[in-house]
Enzyme design. Structure first.
Site, PDB file in Angstrom:
ATOM      1  N   ASP A   7       0.959  -1.118   0.074  1.00  0.00           N
ATOM      2  CA  ASP A   7       0.118  -0.130  -0.032  1.00  0.00           C
ATOM      3  C   ASP A   7       0.918   1.195  -0.013  1.00  0.00           C
ATOM      4  O   ASP A   7       2.132   1.164   0.435  1.00  0.00           O
ATOM      5  CB  ASP A   7      -0.999   0.032   1.236  1.00  0.00           C
ATOM      6  CG  ASP A   7      -1.865   1.164   1.282  1.00  0.00           C
ATOM      7  OD1 ASP A   7      -2.710   1.240   0.332  1.00  0.00           O
ATOM      8  OD2 ASP A   7      -1.676   2.043   2.029  1.00  0.00           O
ATOM      9  N   GLU A   9       0.823   5.688   0.302  1.00  0.00           N
ATOM     10  CA  GLU A   9       0.160   6.978   0.481  1.00  0.00           C
ATOM     11  C   GLU A   9       0.981   8.056  -0.347  1.00  0.00           C
ATOM     12  O   GLU A   9       2.137   8.028  -0.635  1.00  0.00           O
ATOM     13  CB  GLU A   9       0.309   7.478   2.007  1.00  0.00           C
ATOM     14  CG  GLU A   9      -0.305   6.577   3.067  1.00  0.00           C
ATOM     15  CD  GLU A   9      -1.968   6.301   2.549  1.00  0.00           C
ATOM     16  OE1 GLU A   9      -2.461   7.132   2.175  1.00  0.00           O
ATOM     17  OE2 GLU A   9      -2.321   5.279   3.057  1.00  0.00           O
ATOM     18  N   HIS A  57      -4.060  11.079   5.257  1.00  0.00           N
ATOM     19  CA  HIS A  57      -2.919  10.489   5.732  1.00  0.00           C
ATOM     20  C   HIS A  57      -2.211  10.971   7.011  1.00  0.00           C
ATOM     21  O   HIS A  57      -1.637  10.644   7.937  1.00  0.00           O
ATOM     22  CB  HIS A  57      -2.027  10.148   4.666  1.00  0.00           C
ATOM     23  CG  HIS A  57      -1.623  11.076   4.115  1.00  0.00           C
ATOM     24  ND1 HIS A  57      -0.890  12.235   4.289  1.00  0.00           N
ATOM     25  CD2 HIS A  57      -1.568  11.402   2.575  1.00  0.00           C
ATOM     26  CE1 HIS A  57      -0.561  13.006   3.718  1.00  0.00           C
ATOM     27  NE2 HIS A  57      -1.220  12.729   2.471  1.00  0.00           N
ATOM     28  N   HIS A 152      -5.457   6.787   7.290  1.00  0.00           N
ATOM     29  CA  HIS A 152      -4.658   5.717   6.430  1.00  0.00           C
ATOM     30  C   HIS A 152      -3.263   5.915   6.405  1.00  0.00           C
ATOM     31  O   HIS A 152      -2.594   6.687   7.104  1.00  0.00           O
ATOM     32  CB  HIS A 152      -5.216   6.226   4.948  1.00  0.00           C
ATOM     33  CG  HIS A 152      -6.286   5.664   4.590  1.00  0.00           C
ATOM     34  ND1 HIS A 152      -6.686   5.382   3.263  1.00  0.00           N
ATOM     35  CD2 HIS A 152      -7.671   6.045   5.279  1.00  0.00           C
ATOM     36  CE1 HIS A 152      -8.011   5.317   3.186  1.00  0.00           C
ATOM     37  NE2 HIS A 152      -8.501   5.819   4.297  1.00  0.00           N
ATOM     38  N   ASP A 157      -2.255  -0.157   6.388  1.00  0.00           N
ATOM     39  CA  ASP A 157      -3.437  -0.755   5.631  1.00  0.00           C
ATOM     40  C   ASP A 157      -2.956  -1.955   4.819  1.00  0.00           C
ATOM     41  O   ASP A 157      -3.787  -2.869   4.659  1.00  0.00           O
ATOM     42  CB  ASP A 157      -3.535   0.339   4.350  1.00  0.00           C
ATOM     43  CG  ASP A 157      -4.346   1.617   4.900  1.00  0.00           C
ATOM     44  OD1 ASP A 157      -4.703   1.664   6.127  1.00  0.00           O
ATOM     45  OD2 ASP A 157      -4.675   2.444   4.250  1.00  0.00           O
TER      46      ASP A 157
END
Length: 241
Positions: A7, A9, A57, A152, A157
Site C-alpha cells: 500500500d 500514501e 493520511h 490511512h 493498511d
C-alpha cells in the site's frame, strides 16, 4: 509462493500532475503465512500534500522533510519486491504512482520488477457485486478489527489488507499446489485416487411414524376436498423418440 501485500500514501490523486509517493508499506506472505519480514518507508516528496490527501493520511510536510527521497530507497524497495506476487487494493492507483517514481529515475515500470500484480478490489467486486468493497467495508465483512485505523497508513493498511486477502481466498488452495511434491502427471494434471464408497444406511419409518404421516395426509385430503398431491404418483417419463 512469496506474496507481498503493498500500500502507498501519496501527496494527491494524480501522478501525472506531479503528485508523489510519501509512504510505502509492504507485508510479506510466504505460502499464505505472515512472516513478519515487512518493509516500510516514509518518503520526502519535496512538495506539499494536497489538503484532501493530508486529511486522509496526516503526514505533514514538516514530518516528511527529514525522510529519504524516493531515489534513496528505490534499490532496497526493488530488491524486496523482486519476483514476488504483489497484492494491492485498487492496484492501478498505486502502480501508476510507482511507475511515475521509477520513470523519474530512468527505471522500468513496476510490473517489470515483480512476478504479477493482483488487484484485491477487483477480486472483491467479483465476489461481492453491488456492495461496498473499500478496505474498511471488507474488514467489517470478514470480522477483521480496524478500530485502530483513524488515519490511512501504508504499513497499517497493508497489514489489514493481508488479513482481508487471506479471508477472501480461504478455501481456494488449488490441487495444483501438490504438484511440487510430484502429485501430477507429465501434463501437470492432478491424479486423484478413487476410494470405495461407504455403505448406504437406510433408516425405515416406524409404524407410529407411518401412522402420523397418514393422519397428516388425511387432513390435507379434507382441506383440498379430494386427493392431496402427496398421494399422487408422478407420471412416468415418455421414452425418447
Amino acid at each position: 509462493m512469496r506474496q507481498i501485500v503493498l500500500d502507498t500514501e501519496t501527496t494527491g490523486l494524480n501522478a501525472r500532475t506531479g503528485d508523489r509517493v510519501i509512504e510505502i508499506g509492504c507485508v510479506e506472505l510466504l505460502n499464505r503465512q505472515l512472516t513478519g519480514n515487512n518493509l516500510h518507508f516514509y518518503i520526502n516528496p519535496e512538495r506539499d500534500s494536497e489538503e484532501g490527501a493530508l486529511a486522509v493520511h496526516g503526514l505533514t510536510t514538516e514530518f516528511l522533510s527529514d525522510k529519504p527521497k524516493f531515489a534513496e530507497i528505490a534499490d532496497e524497495f526493488r530488491d524486496y519486491v523482486r519476483g514476488a506476487e504483489i497484492i494491492i487494493h485498487n492496484a492501478s492507483f498505486d502502480v501508476g504512482f510507482l511507475d511515475a517514481e521509477f520513470k523519474l529515475l530512468g527505471l522500468p515500470p513496476f510490473k517489470e520488477h515483480v512476478d504479477n500484480v493482483i488487484d484485491s478490489l477487483q477480486m472483491a467486486k467479483e465476489q461481492h457485486p453491488g456492495r461496498r468493497n473499500s478496505l474498511d467495508a471488507l474488514c467489517d465483512r470478514y470480522g477483521i478489527s480496524n478500530a485502530h485505523r483513524t488515519l490511512h497508513g501504508g504499513l497499517l493498511d497493508a497489514a489489514l489488507l493481508a488479513e482481508v486477502y487471506l479471508a477472501m481466498t480461504r478455501g481456494q488452495n488449488s490441487l495444483t499446489m501438490d504438484l511440487a511434491a510430484g502429485g501430477g502427471d507429465e501434463d501437470g494434471a492432478v491424479k486423484l485416487e478413487l476410494a470405495p464408497l461407504a455403505d448406504v444406511i437406510v433408516v425405515a419409518a416406524t409404524e407410529a411414524e407411518l401412522g402420523l404421516h397418514e393422519t397428516v395426509l388425511n387432513t390435507l385430503d379434507k382441506e383440498v376436498r379430494g386427493t392431496c398431491v402427496w398421494r399422487k404418483e408422478p407420471e412416468p417419463e415418455a421414452p425418447p423418440a
